[in-house]
Structures are given as C-alpha cells and as structure tokens.
Design a protein around this motif. Structure first.
Motif, PDB file in Angstrom:
ATOM      1  N   THR A  77       0.819  -1.199   0.000  1.00  0.00           N
ATOM      2  CA  THR A  77       0.000   0.000   0.000  1.00  0.00           C
ATOM      3  C   THR A  77       0.860   1.259   0.000  1.00  0.00           C
ATOM      4  O   THR A  77       1.730   1.436   0.843  1.00  0.00           O
ATOM      5  N   ASP A  78       0.591   2.111  -0.958  1.00  0.00           N
ATOM      6  CA  ASP A  78       1.325   3.366  -1.079  1.00  0.00           C
ATOM      7  C   ASP A  78       0.707   4.435  -0.194  1.00  0.00           C
ATOM      8  O   ASP A  78       1.399   5.160   0.515  1.00  0.00           O
ATOM      9  N   THR A  79      -0.623   4.529  -0.217  1.00  0.00           N
ATOM     10  CA  THR A  79      -1.330   5.585   0.498  1.00  0.00           C
ATOM     11  C   THR A  79      -2.516   5.009   1.245  1.00  0.00           C
ATOM     12  O   THR A  79      -3.321   4.266   0.676  1.00  0.00           O
ATOM     13  N   LEU A  80      -2.621   5.373   2.512  1.00  0.00           N
ATOM     14  CA  LEU A  80      -3.774   5.010   3.341  1.00  0.00           C
ATOM     15  C   LEU A  80      -4.583   6.263   3.619  1.00  0.00           C
ATOM     16  O   LEU A  80      -4.016   7.301   3.997  1.00  0.00           O
ATOM     17  N   ALA A  81      -5.901   6.175   3.431  1.00  0.00           N
ATOM     18  CA  ALA A  81      -6.780   7.300   3.754  1.00  0.00           C
ATOM     19  C   ALA A  81      -7.776   6.849   4.813  1.00  0.00           C
ATOM     20  O   ALA A  81      -8.346   5.759   4.719  1.00  0.00           O
TER      21      ALA A  81
ATOM     22  N   THR B  27      -0.656  15.297 -11.640  1.00  0.00           N
ATOM     23  CA  THR B  27       0.734  15.734 -11.469  1.00  0.00           C
ATOM     24  C   THR B  27       1.690  14.620 -11.064  1.00  0.00           C
ATOM     25  O   THR B  27       2.897  14.825 -11.064  1.00  0.00           O
ATOM     26  N   GLU B  28       1.157  13.462 -10.692  1.00  0.00           N
ATOM     27  CA  GLU B  28       2.012  12.343 -10.298  1.00  0.00           C
ATOM     28  C   GLU B  28       1.325  11.050 -10.683  1.00  0.00           C
ATOM     29  O   GLU B  28       0.165  11.046 -11.090  1.00  0.00           O
ATOM     30  N   ARG B  29       2.048   9.966 -10.564  1.00  0.00           N
ATOM     31  CA  ARG B  29       1.436   8.682 -10.913  1.00  0.00           C
ATOM     32  C   ARG B  29       0.255   8.420  -9.985  1.00  0.00           C
ATOM     33  O   ARG B  29       0.274   8.822  -8.815  1.00  0.00           O
ATOM     34  N   PRO B  30      -0.800   7.755 -10.496  1.00  0.00           N
ATOM     35  CA  PRO B  30      -1.964   7.477  -9.654  1.00  0.00           C
ATOM     36  C   PRO B  30      -1.559   6.737  -8.381  1.00  0.00           C
ATOM     37  O   PRO B  30      -0.759   5.805  -8.406  1.00  0.00           O
ATOM     38  N   ALA B  31      -2.093   7.173  -7.266  1.00  0.00           N
ATOM     39  CA  ALA B  31      -1.739   6.565  -5.982  1.00  0.00           C
ATOM     40  C   ALA B  31      -2.355   5.185  -5.841  1.00  0.00           C
ATOM     41  O   ALA B  31      -3.491   4.945  -6.272  1.00  0.00           O
ATOM     42  N   ASP B  32      -1.578   4.264  -5.260  1.00  0.00           N
ATOM     43  CA  ASP B  32      -2.129   2.980  -4.839  1.00  0.00           C
ATOM     44  C   ASP B  32      -2.853   3.254  -3.530  1.00  0.00           C
ATOM     45  O   ASP B  32      -2.259   3.247  -2.450  1.00  0.00           O
ATOM     46  N   LEU B  33      -4.136   3.553  -3.632  1.00  0.00           N
ATOM     47  CA  LEU B  33      -4.900   4.112  -2.513  1.00  0.00           C
ATOM     48  C   LEU B  33      -5.802   3.082  -1.872  1.00  0.00           C
ATOM     49  O   LEU B  33      -6.603   2.426  -2.543  1.00  0.00           O
TER      50      LEU B  33
ATOM     51  N   HIS C 130     -10.124   2.133  -6.464  1.00  0.00           N
ATOM     52  CA  HIS C 130      -9.471   2.177  -5.159  1.00  0.00           C
ATOM     53  C   HIS C 130      -9.936   1.002  -4.294  1.00  0.00           C
ATOM     54  O   HIS C 130     -11.051   0.502  -4.441  1.00  0.00           O
ATOM     55  N   THR C 131      -9.085   0.605  -3.368  1.00  0.00           N
ATOM     56  CA  THR C 131      -9.445  -0.426  -2.395  1.00  0.00           C
ATOM     57  C   THR C 131     -10.158   0.236  -1.218  1.00  0.00           C
ATOM     58  O   THR C 131      -9.736   1.295  -0.746  1.00  0.00           O
ATOM     59  N   VAL C 132     -11.232  -0.371  -0.758  1.00  0.00           N
ATOM     60  CA  VAL C 132     -11.962   0.152   0.398  1.00  0.00           C
ATOM     61  C   VAL C 132     -11.989  -0.914   1.484  1.00  0.00           C
ATOM     62  O   VAL C 132     -12.367  -2.059   1.237  1.00  0.00           O
TER      63      VAL C 132
ATOM     64  N   ARG D   2       3.463   4.882   2.802  1.00  0.00           N
ATOM     65  CA  ARG D   2       4.362   6.011   2.556  1.00  0.00           C
ATOM     66  C   ARG D   2       3.666   7.336   2.851  1.00  0.00           C
ATOM     67  O   ARG D   2       4.290   8.303   3.265  1.00  0.00           O
ATOM     68  N   ARG D   3       2.341   7.346   2.636  1.00  0.00           N
ATOM     69  CA  ARG D   3       1.580   8.583   2.810  1.00  0.00           C
ATOM     70  C   ARG D   3       0.261   8.252   3.499  1.00  0.00           C
ATOM     71  O   ARG D   3      -0.346   7.216   3.244  1.00  0.00           O
ATOM     72  N   VAL D   4      -0.183   9.154   4.374  1.00  0.00           N
ATOM     73  CA  VAL D   4      -1.457   9.000   5.068  1.00  0.00           C
ATOM     74  C   VAL D   4      -2.327  10.224   4.766  1.00  0.00           C
ATOM     75  O   VAL D   4      -1.869  11.365   4.883  1.00  0.00           O
TER      76      VAL D   4
END
Length: 362
Positions: free
Chosen positions: A8-12, A33-39, A67-69, A96-98
């Motif tokens: 997982t790249d990004t957790l929301a 502006t950047e590659r699509p996030a693995d969210l 996106h994964t939920v 990597r990102r929250v």
C-alpha cells in the motif's frame, strides 16, 4: 471487507461521506501531477444509520474508481477500537503517505501516533478545516468549534498526550531536516495555511466530470443543517427561519443533513409544507446529478463554499442566510457566532441574506 495490498502506497482514513468525497477529489487531482496513488481507503464506520448509508454509497463509487476500500466496524462494541487499531497497525507501518479527513477525531489521532509515513495530507472535513488550520497556526490544542467552554474533563486529560503527539505530527517539519515530514492541505475552504504547509485547491473536478450537469427547476431548495443537533441554535428559532426562507423564495424541498433528528424533520415538514429529502450521497453529488432548484438556500455551512464550485457553469445560484445571535442557545460555545459569521463572510460566489431571509446589505 477488502484487505489492503501488502505494498500500500497511500492510506486514507475517513469517518464521513464528505471526507470520502474529498479523498476521491484529492486522488483525481493528484493523478494530474504524479502517478496514480495505490490508494486504500479505510472507513472508520460511525454508528449513525444515515451516515453509514451514505458512506456505503460513497464506498461503491470509490471502488468504481479503482481504489481499495476497507470497512472497519470501529465502534462496534468495547473491543472494537483495540481490534481495529491492531488490524491497521501493519498497514500504517508500511504506508508512505497518510490522508485523513478529520484531524479532530480521537481515532485518527491515535492512528497518527502509529504511522511512520513522512507525508501527511489533510482533506476537508467541511468548515471544521478552517478551525483546524487556525488552531494549528496558533499552536493550540485541537478542539471542535462548537464545543462549549475550554474546560478539560478526565477523558480529555487522559487523552492529552495522544492529542499533543497528533498535533506535532500535523505540524510540518523544518526545512532541511533529515527525513523531513511534509504536511499538505487539500481544501476548498478559504484558509491560510501555517508556514511550511502546502495547499492545493479542491475545485471539485472529479464531481463535475462524473455527474451532471443538472437540470435546474423553477423553484428553490433549502439545505438543512445540524446546528440544532449540536446545541448551537434553538429549535423553534431554526424552524421559524426555515419557514421564512421557504415563503420568501418559493422553496419546495428541504435537503436534510444526515445528522438531523427524525422528530425535528417531521415537525419541519408539518409546519412548513416542505418536502423533506434524505439524500443518499453528499449534497455536492446530489445537486450535480440534479434536478436541483434554480436557487439553493443554506445557513452557514460547508456547502456555501463547495456548491458554487460543484455547480460551476450551471446557472444555479447559492444563497446563505445569516444566523441571528438571538437564535443561539445558552449552551452555544462563545466562539459560535464569530465562527458562523466567518463561514458566511468568506464564502465566494454566493448571495448573502439577512436572518429574515432578504438580501443583506453587508
């Protein structure tokens, strides 16, 4: 419940439909502006049935976007918090990102203390974002604007170290620091971020590309608010104000806020003759999908900032009705009137109405 992938790249983390909508808007904007996030979106499910229903619908839209939920029954009993936090800890360690929608949430503050992510993103939780940014800039503890007084009970004292850690995590690290922590804000609110925090404007591009444009009707619609439920505004005064707005502007429908009580809404329908609508999605999507009134009337709330953006180019007007100080309850926070005035005064591309429902001279 869908498990998050190992990389997982990004957790929301979201707790309301509007927060999830703004995460989708953030992902859409970021992809330019950047590659699509693995969210992976983690829904910390609340108990309120209306909120849960809207979150279920928003979760469907998130999955349709790829996106994964992950749905967490975070409040399903005394053991739920420990079970939820325990299950999320490995994901937090790898992310990597929250991205978070409610920095005032104790749940989110606990989770912030567990993450190693150096990149944090705060998306709008409505007008609460304005208060969050102000408190962060002043170095104050994070307290919701409608909370009465400044006292700290036993629970607040016990939780204080966690809240203090969360506030530090949400404060950008100094330039040049080793492994510098970055904090970004994605917002449609009129805010001035503290030094070091980057701000990206939310113009509701995803909403406008995904829904509508709507067909405006010849009548007006009124947007409901939970100011009565939060103890800020007196019930009788509120119902009288809604009735005046309906008579003055020819409104026929009332879009209920998800937190409005059934008894209050029944009384409102009986006394005003308005059709009460319980939306199954955030109002920005409902209005964009249409049909919607040629004029949308609201009291000070998030929608006076977001609807003009979502309805850009449709010809639909948004008007905001001021809150008379006489409507406030004895339990309202001393900050309430100033905050509500600020919400109204900073709204762009809206008509300003006085408490009586007529054009304001302000």
């Amino acid at each position: 419940m869908s498990p998050a992938p190992a990389d997982t790249d990004t957790l929301a983390f979201v707790e309301s439909p509007v927060q999830l909508l703004n995460v989708l808007e953030w992902a859409h904007t970021s992809a330019r502006t950047e590659r699509p996030a693995d969210l992976t979106v983690v829904v910390l499910a609340p108990r309120d049935p209306m909120t849960r229903g809207q979150l279920r619908r928003m979760a469907e839209l998130a999955r349709e976007e790829g996106h994964t939920v992950r749905w967490e029954e975070a409040r399903g009993g005394t053991a739920a918090p420990l079970r939820t936090i325990g299950g999320l800890t490995p994901l937090l360690r790898r992310a990597r990102r929250v991205v978070l929608g409610d920095p005032f949430s104790r749940y989110v503050q606990l989770l912030l203390g567990l993450t190693r992510a150096r990149d944090l993103v705060v998306v709008d939780d409505g007008t609460a974002t304005m208060e969050f940014i102000g408190q962060l800039a002043r170095g104050e503890r994070l307290v919701r604007w409608h909370r009465h007084g400044a006292g700290r009970g036993p629970r607040e004292v016990l939780f204080a170290p966690v809240a203090a850690t969360a506030r530090r995590r949400l404060t950008p690290g100094p330039e040049g620091a080793r492994r510098r922590r970055t904090v970004a804000l994605f917002s449609s609110m009129p805010v001035e971020a503290p030094e070091g925090m980057t701000v990206t404007a939310n113009d509701f591009a995803w909403t406008r590309s995904r829904f509508g444009p709507p067909r405006p009707t010849r009548t007006a619609d009124i947007v409901g608010t939970s100011l009565v439920e939060t103890g800020v505004v007196d019930t009788d005064r509120y119902l009288a104000a809604v009735a005046r707005l309906a008579r003055t502007h020819g409104a026929t429908r009332y879009f209920a806020h998800r937190r409005e009580r059934a008894g209050k809404l029944h009384r409102l329908a009986t006394e005003t003759g308005l059709e009460v609508v319980r939306p199954d999605l955030p109002l920005e999507l409902i209005a964009r999908r249409g049909p919607v009134g040629r004029l949308i009337l609201s009291f000070p709330s998030t929608v006076v900032h977001t609807l003009p953006l979502a309805l850009q180019g449709t010809g639909v007007q948004v008007a905001v009705c001021d809150i008379d100080p006489a409507w406030l309850t004895a339990h309202a926070s001393p900050r309430a009137q100033g905050f509500l005035d600020d919400v109204t005064g900073t709204a762009r591309d809206v008509r300003r109405l006085g408490p009586a429902g007529h054009e304001s001279g302000v």
